[in-house]
Scaffold this motif. Structure first.
Motif, PDB file in Angstrom:
ATOM      1  N   LYS A 153       0.823  -1.210   0.000  1.00 25.50           N
ATOM      2  CA  LYS A 153       0.000   0.000   0.000  1.00 25.50           C
ATOM      3  C   LYS A 153       0.854   1.256   0.000  1.00 25.50           C
ATOM      4  O   LYS A 153       0.541   2.222  -0.668  1.00 25.50           O
ATOM      5  CB  LYS A 153      -0.937   0.004   1.201  1.00 25.50           C
ATOM      6  CG  LYS A 153      -2.054  -0.997   1.045  1.00 25.50           C
ATOM      7  CD  LYS A 153      -3.225  -0.628   1.906  1.00 25.50           C
ATOM      8  CE  LYS A 153      -4.352  -1.588   1.708  1.00 25.50           C
ATOM      9  NZ  LYS A 153      -5.141  -1.332   0.522  1.00 25.50           N
ATOM     10  N   SER A 154       1.945   1.242   0.742  1.00 24.59           N
ATOM     11  CA  SER A 154       2.846   2.380   0.814  1.00 24.59           C
ATOM     12  C   SER A 154       4.016   2.019   1.721  1.00 24.59           C
ATOM     13  O   SER A 154       3.848   1.291   2.695  1.00 24.59           O
ATOM     14  CB  SER A 154       2.110   3.599   1.369  1.00 24.59           C
ATOM     15  OG  SER A 154       2.914   4.749   1.277  1.00 24.59           O
ATOM     16  N   HIS A 155       5.197   2.525   1.399  1.00 22.83           N
ATOM     17  CA  HIS A 155       6.378   2.206   2.198  1.00 22.83           C
ATOM     18  C   HIS A 155       7.465   3.261   2.017  1.00 22.83           C
ATOM     19  O   HIS A 155       7.383   4.102   1.136  1.00 22.83           O
ATOM     20  CB  HIS A 155       6.924   0.813   1.846  1.00 22.83           C
ATOM     21  CG  HIS A 155       7.275   0.658   0.411  1.00 22.83           C
ATOM     22  ND1 HIS A 155       6.382   0.184  -0.516  1.00 22.83           N
ATOM     23  CD2 HIS A 155       8.412   0.941  -0.271  1.00 22.83           C
ATOM     24  CE1 HIS A 155       6.966   0.168  -1.704  1.00 22.83           C
ATOM     25  NE2 HIS A 155       8.191   0.623  -1.581  1.00 22.83           N
ATOM     26  N   ILE A 156       8.471   3.168   2.865  1.00 15.12           N
ATOM     27  CA  ILE A 156       9.630   4.047   2.793  1.00 15.12           C
ATOM     28  C   ILE A 156      10.483   3.615   1.599  1.00 15.12           C
ATOM     29  O   ILE A 156      10.689   2.418   1.385  1.00 15.12           O
ATOM     30  CB  ILE A 156      10.424   3.976   4.114  1.00 15.12           C
ATOM     31  CG1 ILE A 156       9.579   4.584   5.245  1.00 15.12           C
ATOM     32  CG2 ILE A 156      11.773   4.671   3.993  1.00 15.12           C
ATOM     33  CD1 ILE A 156      10.177   4.416   6.633  1.00 15.12           C
ATOM     34  N   ASP A 157      10.962   4.585   0.846  1.00 18.38           N
ATOM     35  CA  ASP A 157      11.798   4.290  -0.325  1.00 18.38           C
ATOM     36  C   ASP A 157      12.975   3.393   0.044  1.00 18.38           C
ATOM     37  O   ASP A 157      13.607   3.584   1.089  1.00 18.38           O
ATOM     38  CB  ASP A 157      12.347   5.582  -0.945  1.00 18.38           C
ATOM     39  CG  ASP A 157      11.275   6.387  -1.644  1.00 18.38           C
ATOM     40  OD1 ASP A 157      10.189   5.844  -1.931  1.00 18.38           O
ATOM     41  OD2 ASP A 157      11.525   7.587  -1.887  1.00 18.38           O
ATOM     42  N   ASN A 158      13.263   2.446  -0.832  1.00 22.18           N
ATOM     43  CA  ASN A 158      14.402   1.526  -0.695  1.00 22.18           C
ATOM     44  C   ASN A 158      14.322   0.600   0.507  1.00 22.18           C
ATOM     45  O   ASN A 158      15.326   0.035   0.926  1.00 22.18           O
ATOM     46  CB  ASN A 158      15.732   2.298  -0.677  1.00 22.18           C
ATOM     47  CG  ASN A 158      15.922   3.127  -1.917  1.00 22.18           C
ATOM     48  OD1 ASN A 158      15.709   2.657  -3.028  1.00 22.18           O
ATOM     49  ND2 ASN A 158      16.281   4.379  -1.737  1.00 22.18           N
ATOM     50  N   ALA A 159      13.143   0.452   1.088  1.00 21.73           N
ATOM     51  CA  ALA A 159      12.989  -0.435   2.248  1.00 21.73           C
ATOM     52  C   ALA A 159      13.065  -1.897   1.829  1.00 21.73           C
ATOM     53  O   ALA A 159      12.673  -2.266   0.724  1.00 21.73           O
ATOM     54  CB  ALA A 159      11.641  -0.181   2.920  1.00 21.73           C
ATOM     55  N   LEU A 160      13.598  -2.702   2.730  1.00 25.60           N
ATOM     56  CA  LEU A 160      13.540  -4.158   2.584  1.00 25.60           C
ATOM     57  C   LEU A 160      12.266  -4.593   3.287  1.00 25.60           C
ATOM     58  O   LEU A 160      11.972  -4.101   4.377  1.00 25.60           O
ATOM     59  CB  LEU A 160      14.734  -4.807   3.284  1.00 25.60           C
ATOM     60  CG  LEU A 160      16.123  -4.318   2.906  1.00 25.60           C
ATOM     61  CD1 LEU A 160      17.157  -4.869   3.875  1.00 25.60           C
ATOM     62  CD2 LEU A 160      16.435  -4.758   1.492  1.00 25.60           C
ATOM     63  N   ASN A 161      11.503  -5.500   2.704  1.00 24.37           N
ATOM     64  CA  ASN A 161      10.277  -5.965   3.361  1.00 24.37           C
ATOM     65  C   ASN A 161      10.385  -7.445   3.670  1.00 24.37           C
ATOM     66  O   ASN A 161      10.425  -8.277   2.769  1.00 24.37           O
ATOM     67  CB  ASN A 161       9.053  -5.687   2.476  1.00 24.37           C
ATOM     68  CG  ASN A 161       7.749  -6.174   3.091  1.00 24.37           C
ATOM     69  OD1 ASN A 161       6.943  -6.805   2.431  1.00 24.37           O
ATOM     70  ND2 ASN A 161       7.522  -5.870   4.342  1.00 24.37           N
ATOM     71  N   ILE A 162      10.458  -7.741   4.958  1.00 15.20           N
ATOM     72  CA  ILE A 162      10.412  -9.117   5.434  1.00 15.20           C
ATOM     73  C   ILE A 162       9.407  -9.142   6.576  1.00 15.20           C
ATOM     74  O   ILE A 162       9.684  -8.612   7.661  1.00 15.20           O
ATOM     75  CB  ILE A 162      11.797  -9.617   5.903  1.00 15.20           C
ATOM     76  CG1 ILE A 162      12.801  -9.527   4.747  1.00 15.20           C
ATOM     77  CG2 ILE A 162      11.683 -11.047   6.441  1.00 15.20           C
ATOM     78  CD1 ILE A 162      14.218  -9.866   5.124  1.00 15.20           C
ATOM     79  N   PRO A 163       8.217  -9.691   6.339  1.00 12.58           N
ATOM     80  CA  PRO A 163       7.185  -9.683   7.381  1.00 12.58           C
ATOM     81  C   PRO A 163       7.619 -10.445   8.630  1.00 12.58           C
ATOM     82  O   PRO A 163       8.175 -11.539   8.544  1.00 12.58           O
ATOM     83  CB  PRO A 163       5.994 -10.377   6.722  1.00 12.58           C
ATOM     84  CG  PRO A 163       6.247 -10.264   5.251  1.00 12.58           C
ATOM     85  CD  PRO A 163       7.737 -10.282   5.094  1.00 12.58           C
ATOM     86  N   TYR A 164       7.368  -9.823   9.778  1.00  8.82           N
ATOM     87  CA  TYR A 164       7.625 -10.490  11.056  1.00  8.82           C
ATOM     88  C   TYR A 164       6.454 -11.404  11.412  1.00  8.82           C
ATOM     89  O   TYR A 164       6.636 -12.411  12.067  1.00  8.82           O
ATOM     90  CB  TYR A 164       7.839  -9.442  12.157  1.00  8.82           C
ATOM     91  CG  TYR A 164       8.215 -10.039  13.484  1.00  8.82           C
ATOM     92  CD1 TYR A 164       9.460 -10.649  13.661  1.00  8.82           C
ATOM     93  CD2 TYR A 164       7.351  -9.998  14.565  1.00  8.82           C
ATOM     94  CE1 TYR A 164       9.821 -11.205  14.873  1.00  8.82           C
ATOM     95  CE2 TYR A 164       7.709 -10.549  15.787  1.00  8.82           C
ATOM     96  CZ  TYR A 164       8.942 -11.149  15.940  1.00  8.82           C
ATOM     97  OH  TYR A 164       9.298 -11.704  17.144  1.00  8.82           O
ATOM     98  N   MET A 165       5.270 -11.020  10.948  1.00  9.95           N
ATOM     99  CA  MET A 165       4.074 -11.812  11.221  1.00  9.95           C
ATOM    100  C   MET A 165       3.235 -11.911   9.957  1.00  9.95           C
ATOM    101  O   MET A 165       3.323 -11.065   9.080  1.00  9.95           O
ATOM    102  CB  MET A 165       3.257 -11.165  12.332  1.00  9.95           C
ATOM    103  CG  MET A 165       4.072 -10.924  13.579  1.00  9.95           C
ATOM    104  SD  MET A 165       3.085 -10.780  15.047  1.00  9.95           S
ATOM    105  CE  MET A 165       2.753 -12.472  15.408  1.00  9.95           C
ATOM    106  N   PHE A 166       2.447 -12.964   9.899  1.00  7.02           N
ATOM    107  CA  PHE A 166       1.498 -13.143   8.808  1.00  7.02           C
ATOM    108  C   PHE A 166       0.088 -13.055   9.366  1.00  7.02           C
ATOM    109  O   PHE A 166      -0.162 -13.443  10.511  1.00  7.02           O
ATOM    110  CB  PHE A 166       1.674 -14.520   8.150  1.00  7.02           C
ATOM    111  CG  PHE A 166       3.008 -14.700   7.475  1.00  7.02           C
ATOM    112  CD1 PHE A 166       3.429 -13.862   6.461  1.00  7.02           C
ATOM    113  CD2 PHE A 166       3.847 -15.738   7.862  1.00  7.02           C
ATOM    114  CE1 PHE A 166       4.657 -14.042   5.840  1.00  7.02           C
ATOM    115  CE2 PHE A 166       5.075 -15.924   7.245  1.00  7.02           C
ATOM    116  CZ  PHE A 166       5.478 -15.074   6.232  1.00  7.02           C
ATOM    117  N   ILE A 167      -0.819 -12.579   8.531  1.00  4.38           N
ATOM    118  CA  ILE A 167      -2.226 -12.568   8.895  1.00  4.38           C
ATOM    119  C   ILE A 167      -2.833 -13.861   8.364  1.00  4.38           C
ATOM    120  O   ILE A 167      -2.761 -14.132   7.167  1.00  4.38           O
ATOM    121  CB  ILE A 167      -2.950 -11.348   8.284  1.00  4.38           C
ATOM    122  CG1 ILE A 167      -2.270 -10.052   8.737  1.00  4.38           C
ATOM    123  CG2 ILE A 167      -4.420 -11.364   8.643  1.00  4.38           C
ATOM    124  CD1 ILE A 167      -2.704  -8.832   7.961  1.00  4.38           C
TER     125      ILE A 167
END
Length: 137
Positions: A41-55
């Protein structure tokens, strides 16, 4: 062996300090531990995304591969600023990372919501997403 790290052992910085470190030449990287849905939906530029939790249908479940996934793209000496939506998941992620031997992790207080509230960029999550992603211990 080092003592087990706890939430009070985590260095927490505000969004202004986080932004300063991210735009400086200090080598800090932003690790977004929100869900993939939140990140898309939206994030900080150049961020790495690794979810800590899943829904899941049963509620929130900790990502069993979180540490392996972070270790596959970050080394333990890397300088990481960890953030989620409001600071809860990222604090827990920082504790896990410290206990796994990561040396330079900082929790971004207030998370992405505070980042947006501070006028840095992005869009605030919708109310539906906030409710769906509320952390349950």
């Amino acid at each position: 062996m080092a003592a087990t790290k706890r939430p009070e052992d985590v260095v927490t910085i505000d969004v202004y300090a986080a932004k300063g470190l991210l735009i400086s030449s200090s080598g800090h990287r932003y690790l977004d531990v929100r869900s993939v849905e939140e990140y898309k939906k939206s994030h900080i530029d150049n961020a790495l995304n690794i979810p800590y939790m899943f829904i899941t249908e049963e509620g929130r479940v900790k990502n069993p591969e979180f540490l392996n996934q972070v270790s596959s793209i970050c080394n333990k000496e890397e300088k990481l600023i960890v953030g989620c939506n409001s600071g809860g998941r990222s604090l827990r992620a920082c504790v896990d990372l410290l206990n796994a031997g990561f040396e330079n992790v900082k929790n971004m207080e207030g998370g992405y919501s505070k980042w947006v509230d501070s006028g840095f960029a992005g869009e605030k999550p919708t109310e539906e997403l906030k409710v769906a992603c509320k952390f349950r211990p």
